[in-house]
Design an enzyme around this catalytic site. Structure first.
Site, PDB file in Angstrom:
ATOM      1  N   GLU A 298       0.854  -1.181   0.000  1.00 41.85           N
ATOM      2  CA  GLU A 298       0.000   0.000   0.000  1.00 41.85           C
ATOM      3  C   GLU A 298       0.897   1.241   0.000  1.00 41.85           C
ATOM      4  O   GLU A 298       1.883   1.255   0.734  1.00 41.85           O
ATOM      5  CB  GLU A 298      -0.900   0.034   1.237  1.00 41.85           C
ATOM      6  CG  GLU A 298      -1.914   1.169   1.146  1.00 41.85           C
ATOM      7  CD  GLU A 298      -2.885   1.210   2.342  1.00 41.85           C
ATOM      8  OE1 GLU A 298      -2.677   0.474   3.313  1.00 41.85           O
ATOM      9  OE2 GLU A 298      -3.814   2.006   2.270  1.00 41.85           O
TER      10      GLU A 298
ATOM     11  N   GLY B  35       3.086   2.499  10.832  1.00 38.71           N
ATOM     12  CA  GLY B  35       2.874   1.688  12.036  1.00 38.71           C
ATOM     13  C   GLY B  35       2.712   0.208  11.729  1.00 38.71           C
ATOM     14  O   GLY B  35       3.378  -0.632  12.321  1.00 38.71           O
ATOM     15  N   ALA B  36       1.836  -0.098  10.796  1.00 39.81           N
ATOM     16  CA  ALA B  36       1.581  -1.491  10.458  1.00 39.81           C
ATOM     17  C   ALA B  36       0.734  -1.550   9.196  1.00 39.81           C
ATOM     18  O   ALA B  36       0.229  -0.527   8.736  1.00 39.81           O
ATOM     19  CB  ALA B  36       0.853  -2.197  11.594  1.00 39.81           C
TER      20      ALA B  36
ATOM     21  N   GLU C 119      -2.270  -3.972   7.010  1.00 40.62           N
ATOM     22  CA  GLU C 119      -3.323  -4.973   7.186  1.00 40.62           C
ATOM     23  C   GLU C 119      -3.381  -6.043   6.097  1.00 40.62           C
ATOM     24  O   GLU C 119      -4.452  -6.609   5.845  1.00 40.62           O
ATOM     25  CB  GLU C 119      -4.674  -4.249   7.239  1.00 40.62           C
ATOM     26  CG  GLU C 119      -5.153  -3.609   5.913  1.00 40.62           C
ATOM     27  CD  GLU C 119      -4.795  -2.138   5.737  1.00 40.62           C
ATOM     28  OE1 GLU C 119      -3.831  -1.681   6.374  1.00 40.62           O
ATOM     29  OE2 GLU C 119      -5.487  -1.461   4.955  1.00 40.62           O
ATOM     30  N   ASN C 120      -2.275  -6.377   5.425  1.00 46.21           N
ATOM     31  CA  ASN C 120      -2.282  -7.406   4.389  1.00 46.21           C
ATOM     32  C   ASN C 120      -3.127  -8.611   4.804  1.00 46.21           C
ATOM     33  O   ASN C 120      -3.022  -9.084   5.921  1.00 46.21           O
ATOM     34  CB  ASN C 120      -0.856  -7.901   4.134  1.00 46.21           C
ATOM     35  CG  ASN C 120       0.133  -6.779   4.069  1.00 46.21           C
ATOM     36  OD1 ASN C 120      -0.004  -5.882   3.253  1.00 46.21           O
ATOM     37  ND2 ASN C 120       1.105  -6.791   4.958  1.00 46.21           N
TER      38      ASN C 120
ATOM     39  N   HIS D  73      -6.530  -1.943  15.162  1.00 46.86           N
ATOM     40  CA  HIS D  73      -6.742  -1.236  13.899  1.00 46.86           C
ATOM     41  C   HIS D  73      -6.533  -2.184  12.706  1.00 46.86           C
ATOM     42  O   HIS D  73      -7.396  -2.285  11.835  1.00 46.86           O
ATOM     43  CB  HIS D  73      -5.780  -0.047  13.831  1.00 46.86           C
ATOM     44  CG  HIS D  73      -5.892   0.768  12.588  1.00 46.86           C
ATOM     45  ND1 HIS D  73      -6.657   1.916  12.512  1.00 46.86           N
ATOM     46  CD2 HIS D  73      -5.339   0.614  11.360  1.00 46.86           C
ATOM     47  CE1 HIS D  73      -6.567   2.420  11.304  1.00 46.86           C
ATOM     48  NE2 HIS D  73      -5.770   1.647  10.573  1.00 46.86           N
ATOM     49  N   GLU D  74      -5.405  -2.862  12.696  1.00 43.96           N
ATOM     50  CA  GLU D  74      -5.119  -3.737  11.547  1.00 43.96           C
ATOM     51  C   GLU D  74      -6.096  -4.904  11.512  1.00 43.96           C
ATOM     52  O   GLU D  74      -6.534  -5.317  10.443  1.00 43.96           O
ATOM     53  CB  GLU D  74      -3.673  -4.241  11.579  1.00 43.96           C
ATOM     54  CG  GLU D  74      -2.601  -3.158  11.688  1.00 43.96           C
ATOM     55  CD  GLU D  74      -2.752  -2.000  10.720  1.00 43.96           C
ATOM     56  OE1 GLU D  74      -3.266  -2.210   9.610  1.00 43.96           O
ATOM     57  OE2 GLU D  74      -2.359  -0.864  11.080  1.00 43.96           O
TER      58      GLU D  74
ATOM     59  N   HIS E  65      -9.387  -3.820  10.048  1.00 45.57           N
ATOM     60  CA  HIS E  65      -9.326  -3.640   8.593  1.00 45.57           C
ATOM     61  C   HIS E  65      -9.797  -4.889   7.846  1.00 45.57           C
ATOM     62  O   HIS E  65     -10.165  -4.805   6.680  1.00 45.57           O
ATOM     63  CB  HIS E  65      -7.896  -3.338   8.139  1.00 45.57           C
ATOM     64  CG  HIS E  65      -7.568  -1.875   8.047  1.00 45.57           C
ATOM     65  ND1 HIS E  65      -8.428  -0.944   7.515  1.00 45.57           N
ATOM     66  CD2 HIS E  65      -6.433  -1.181   8.389  1.00 45.57           C
ATOM     67  CE1 HIS E  65      -7.840   0.265   7.538  1.00 45.57           C
ATOM     68  NE2 HIS E  65      -6.638   0.143   8.073  1.00 45.57           N
TER      69      HIS E  65
ATOM     70  N   GLU F 246      -9.815   4.077   6.277  1.00 48.47           N
ATOM     71  CA  GLU F 246      -8.984   4.556   7.388  1.00 48.47           C
ATOM     72  C   GLU F 246      -9.789   5.327   8.434  1.00 48.47           C
ATOM     73  O   GLU F 246      -9.631   5.107   9.628  1.00 48.47           O
ATOM     74  CB  GLU F 246      -7.808   5.378   6.871  1.00 48.47           C
ATOM     75  CG  GLU F 246      -6.809   4.574   6.025  1.00 48.47           C
ATOM     76  CD  GLU F 246      -6.252   3.347   6.724  1.00 48.47           C
ATOM     77  OE1 GLU F 246      -6.408   3.212   7.958  1.00 48.47           O
ATOM     78  OE2 GLU F 246      -5.650   2.499   6.024  1.00 48.47           O
TER      79      GLU F 246
END
Ligand code: TRP
Ligand code: ZN
Length: 889
Positions: free
Chosen positions: A130, A270-271, A273-274, A306-307, A310, A329
């Site tokens: 991303e 931060g991270a 979400e794959n 959060h991830e 997603h 987001e």
């Protein structure tokens, strides 16, 4: 950069659906030391709606570092006439209605310092796709509305890369020649390529399981470096909490048999979400009491959630195009904020989120990079992962939640997920689902997606004693932002209550206007016009209004409160957020008065009302320590700058310093008592109660630190004692910060012993760097330059860059804005170096210079000079180009 080479913007209005779909994506990665081969087999089909006669060319996105090794259509190698390679696009002129495209590219991940696409972090391979990273791996339709089924084979040396991961489930594995092995992964869910991930490395695995509400067992696997295995426990429990929460609050279950998280040291954000394979910055997953602060623990909990969230808000339902980023987001930030509220203290969480929004998002929204949460154009998409899209986006979703009510909001979400599962959609689709499920009309509300800028509410009130009526008159405006001179009025919920002079809540009876909900003592009214009034009847004396409770809309409010009104709200408002807010308003009023005194050269003094308020906070041991800690913190320098025209940083700093020192002097015994009362020695727990106590204790110690030598160094000794005896990183780093920032005699000793103790813990070293970089002491910049010279600093590691350069430029405002201009010069020099390594991080780091209009003339001139220097660079990434050119426009 010459004008004809300047990168051009992409516009939302130019959106067209893709001419082709990619139904299947089969990838085979052969990872070697010097290069990686990527073989891709794509099953392609013309999009009947956009390209019914399949006469449109197929234009695939690529990157400058891609080396095309071979290209075949239905097994036949193409000749140079069949395709075109230009401007990083691969164009196939004539295509059948359906065909198989086979492409082999060669890439060099070991040289990839941009940390997008496939790259190496320490010894491991990992990806970040991303927003548009996949095109740096192979030629593809790199856009989120092209969703495909992925099968991936990862092949590498077995001894050095025993762990080979990709999205979905492992379906086969085997040995290959020369000590190599491979694993095949299959993702049953179709997805856009920005959710693709691959990892290869020598990693330890910490495993657990989770049983979903419907009884499916999911393997949870955390892949980390050997020495970090003992730092996964907190993230694992946070993940399980998040999984339960999404089932209970949104009715959403996880949809694969395996959920993997990999921790990497080099990561731009931060991270990520794959699907089924999240990749995390180590700072957002690893946590241990001895090496992680309370803020760190809370960040881990929030980002893990959060991830995970997603998976539904982002992956199952994704974005049609990158202009819709806030669809996933803003919504997901709202979800993670609510989750953290439910896990800890709702009011404290709200205070933190609003404080962040006001400090950072409001500044962005009034500067040259201001954009609506759904931007209309961009040059480099990576520049639009902003606090506006994320945090303001979350506030917009929160307003829908307030307008629809919790049940209505849930109905809207259910309809949205059901209607759009497996699709790539727009923010309009989200709004439509909310409207359809609730019989709401959100047409005016949609301006929040289209108009930038922070709306301003100017509020005047009026009491009519003869009629016993009380009115609130509201004028709504919004300052111009780039490309948007005039704004239409916004539609926003205002949650409010009225207090009498005894602090009691009054019964609310609206004479005019509509309340969308009220429980007699609290109402939610809708503000939708440029000018609007609300009148309440049977009010027997002039009340004090408590407006915008819980910060029910992301706006600025101006109302003439007297200091005693604010003191009343601070003590008696039933809304915790507004109690805190009143305290901040009071402090701001006092700060501004003293700033005026300082400008005139008059003597500074401590306001009696403020002293009284602080005394009450410190004396009342029945109050929630976490709330007291929040209320004891004066508005940050950055927030004061945001609220001041042509800010003078030195005056802001010295006035803030003065007030804190005076409070410390006058309330020293109370601060000391509060310190002792909250100094627990038991087992470390990162729960709301303990975090609150530590926050209050360290806030008290921070005030005592302002006493310097005035108390014969007793407070510094107290800080040194805490530093030496601390059993957790929260207390140890808080004490170190106090010693360093007050230039205590023990500071160097403490810094040295801290480094010696923690030099092998990279994330703790970041704390150590950050404390020095953010220190207001005079020689901070020299110290930063010195620290950049040797290990542990690494310009190619974003965490190190943020810890040192980022902290200096964003958290050390007196030194960064020093009138010598040295701070600005330092930043522009670093940006030039960094832009060649990692443009995404360089563009982010340029943020402080974009704010030049907020400062007084001398500083404006100095900052502009650096921006122009950057603009004059022969080579500039599109990322930095966009930030610099918009700042100078
Ligand atoms: N989607 C990620 C998130 O919010 C954001 C992200 C991670 C990202 N890494 C990135 C965005 C790199 C742009 C570039 O959770
Ligand atoms: Zn996100």
């Amino acid at each position: 950069m010459k004008d004809n080479q300047s990168p051009k913007p992409i516009y939302l209005k130019d959106y067209r659906p893709p001419a082709y779909w990619i139904d299947q994506t089969r990838l085979h990665f052969k990872l070697f030391d010097d290069y990686t081969l990527v073989q891709s087999v794509l099953t392609i089909r013309a999009n009947p709606e956009e390209n019914p006669n399949h006469d449109m060319p197929l234009t695939l996105d690529g990157g400058e570092a891609l080396e095309l090794k071979s290209i075949k259509v239905d097994s036949v190698e193409l000749t140079a006439d069949d395709y075109l390679l230009e401007n990083e696009k691969l164009i196939i002129k004539q295509c059948a209605e359906q065909f198989q495209l086979e492409i082999t590219t060669l890439i060099k991940p070991q040289l990839n310092t941009r940390l997008e696409g496939l790259y190496k972090s320490k010894g491991m391979f990992c990806t970040q796709c991303e927003a548009e990273g996949f095109r740096h791996i192979t030629y593809y339709l790199d856009r989120p509305d092209v969703m495909s089924r992925f099968t991936t084979i990862v092949e590498a040396d077995k001894a050095r890369y025993p762990v080979l991961l990709s999205n979905g489930n492992p379906v086969a594995q085997g040995e290959a020649e020369a000590g190599r092995h491979w694993v095949q992964w299959q993702d049953p869910h179709k997805k856009p390529c920005y959710l693709f991930a691959l990892v290869a490395g020598d990693l330890a695995c910490v495993a657990d399981t989770f049983t979903t509400r419907s009884g499916r067992e999911v393997d949870l696997k955390f892949y980390v470096e050997e020495q970090d295995q003992d730092k996964c426990g907190y993230a694992i429990s946070a993940l399980k909490n998040a999984m339960v929460w999404d089932e209970e609050v949104y009715g959403r279950e996880y949809d694969l048999d395996i959920y993997m998280i990999v921790a990497v040291s080099h990561f731009n954000m931060g991270a990520m979400e794959n699907k089924g394979l999240n990749i995390f910055n180590t700072s957002c997953v690893l946590a241990h009491p001895e090496t992680t602060t309370d803020a760190g623990f809370q960040r881990v909990e929030g980002v893990i959630a959060h991830e995970y969230f997603h998976n539904w808000s982002g992956n199952r339902v994704t974005c049609r195009d990158w202009f819709q980023l806030s669809l996933k987001e803003g919504f997901t930030v709202f979800r993670d904020e609510e989750f953290s509220s439910d896990m800890g203290s709702r009011t404290v969480k709200r205070i933190e989120d609003v404080n962040y929004l006001r400090t950072h998002q409001f500044a962005e929204d009034s500067g040259p990079m201001a954009h609506p949460i759904r931007p209309a154009s961009y040059i480099e998409m990576n520049n639009f992962y902003t606090t506006t899209v994320y945090q303001k986006g979350a506030e917009v979703v929160r307003m829908i939640h307030t307008l629809a009510g919790p049940e209505g909001f849930r109905k809207g979400c259910d309809l949205y997920f059901e209607r759009h599962d497996g699709q790539a959609v727009t923010t309009d689709d989200f709004i439509k689902a909310m409207e359809d499920a609730n019989a709401l009309d959100l047409s005016q509300f949609k301006y929040w997606y289209q108009q930038a800028g922070t709306p301003v509410l100017n509020i005047r009130d009026e009491y009519d004693a003869t009629k016993a009526e009380y009115s609130i008159h509201i004028q709504q405006t919004c300052p111009p932002t780039p490309g948007q001179e005039k704004k239409k009025p916004f539609y926003l919920p205002c949650k409010l209550g009225l207090l009498n002079k005894q602090g009691e809540a009054l019964k609310l009876e609206l004479v005019n206007g509509k309340a969308i909900s009220d429980n007699r003592e609290e109402a939610v009214v809708v503000i939708s016009e440029a000018s609007q009034s609300f009148t309440f009847k049977n009010i027997s004396s002039k009340p004090v209004p408590s407006l915008l409770r819980g910060f029910s809309a992301p706006v600025k409010t101006f109302i003439d409160y007297s200091k005693s009104d604010l003191a009343l709200l601070m003590k008696a408002d039933s809304d915790g957020f507004n109690r805190w807010n009143a305290g901040q308003e009071l402090a701001l009023q006092c700060l501004k008065e003293q700033m005026q005194n300082a400008e005139k050269g008059a003597a500074l003094n401590l306001d009696a009302e403020l002293l009284k308020g602080f005394t009450a906070l410190l004396e009342d041991d029945a109050l929630d320590p976490a709330m007291v800690a929040k209320m004891l913190s004066l508005p940050a320098e950055a927030l004061i700058i945001e609220q001041t025209a042509l800010a003078d940083v030195d005056i802001i700093h010295s006035v803030r310093d003065f007030i804190q020192s005076e409070l410390a002097k006058q309330l020293q015994p109370l601060f000391h008592q509060v310190y002792l009362r909250n100094h627990q020695q038991g087992v470390y727990l990162p729960d709301a109660k303990n975090i609150g106590q530590r926050a209050l204790k360290n806030a008290a110690l921070t005030y005592l630190g302002f006493l310097g030598t005035e108390d014969q160094g007793r407070s510094a000794s107290l800080a040194y004692e805490q530093f030496s005896n601390a059993g957790n990183m929260t207390d140890q780093s808080a004490a170190l910060r106090i010693l360093v920032h007050n230039n205590a005699s023990q500071a160097d000793d403490a810094l040295n012993s801290f480094y010696k103790q923690w030099q092998h813990e990279s994330l703790v070293v970041d704390i150590w760097l950050g404390i020095q970089a953010s220190s207001p002491v005079k020689n901070a910049l020299d110290k930063v330059k010195q620290l950049m010279e040797g290990p542990p600093f690494e310009l190619s590691n974003p965490n190190k860059v943020r810890a040192l350069i980022g902290q200096f430029c964003m958290q050390n405002l007196v030194n960064f804005h020093d009138l010598s201009g040295e701070g600005y010069l330092f930043l522009s020099e670093q940006l030039i170096k960094l832009d060649a390594i990692n443009p995404q991080i360089a563009a982010r780091l340029a943020g402080p210079l974009t704010q030049w209009r907020s400062f007084n003339k001398v500083r404006q001139t100095l900052m502009l000079a650096e921006l122009k220097k950057l603009q004059g660079q022969a080579t500039l990434s599109p990322d930095v180009f966009e930030v610099v050119s918009k700042s100078l426009a």
